[in-house]
Design a protein around this motif. Structure first.
Motif: not given
Length: 210
Positions: A45, A66, A68
């Motif tokens: 992440s 954010v 990933t």
């Protein structure tokens, strides 16, 4: 020379300056002068640094993402760019900026999911060329300028005060309506007043000490 790669590692094998192949987990013997570049392929992440982005109506909004992602092609990750993570960071920042620029400031927060989807679609081609697989993108924070936050708080307070005033007015109206109904009832039935006076008098007599 022996190289042991863990389950989450891939090795890009170079010989005499050229890519020979990609090594998977396990033990590998390669010539002493060859180079094996290790790459971690585990999902990770990442939160790019926030940036102040002007909206369509000229308001600077602070937005953070954010992300990933994982390395899907170790060879491309090693040979395509000298710093692939920096390239990925820049691509995400530019995609986020483009998504926010097309919206007014009051659309940014409600459109979090749409912005994340736009960024995801915009970065996939470049990420793939870097050997990166983007698993998810989410908008973590949307921060308005202090002036707008104060205005929003003042609006909430004003709404609460208006609601309280409305409830007081409703209570006063109900009380007035009750008095009006009582007055009409007394006017239509005078005997009720005399009966009420008699009941009050009896109550006073009973409550007097003996």
């Amino acid at each position: 020379m022996k190289h042991t790669l863990m389950p989450w590692e891939r090795g890009v094998h170079f010989s005499k300056g050229s890519v020979v192949g990609e090594l998977g987990p396990g033990e590998h013997r390669v010539p002493r002068r060859d180079l094996v570049q290790r790459v971690d392929v585990r999902p990770r992440s990442h939160t790019p640094a926030w940036q102040d982005i002007p909206t369509a109506d000229g308001v600077l909004v602070r937005v953070t993402l954010v992300i990933t992602w994982s390395v899907d092609d170790a060879t491309a990750f090693v040979v395509t760019a000298p710093n692939p993570e920096h390239e990925l960071h820049l691509v995400f920042q530019l995609a986020l900026r483009s998504a926010v620029l097309g919206r007014t400031h009051d659309q940014v927060d409600p459109d979090r999911d749409a912005i994340a989807a736009e960024v995801f679609e915009a970065v996939r081609p470049r990420a793939a060329s870097l050997g990166v697989l983007v698993a998810s993108v989410a908008v973590r924070d949307v921060v308005m300028p202090p002036e707008l936050r104060k205005a929003a708080l003042a609006e909430i307070v004003a709404r609460a005060e208006a609601k309280a005033a409305l409830e007081r007015a409703r209570g006063e109206t109900a009380a007035m309506r009750s008095l009006l109904n009582a007055a009409r009832l007394a006017e239509d039935h005078p005997a009720l007043l005399r009966l009420r006076a008699l009941q009050s008098a009896q109550t006073v007599v009973v409550e007097q000490p003996s």
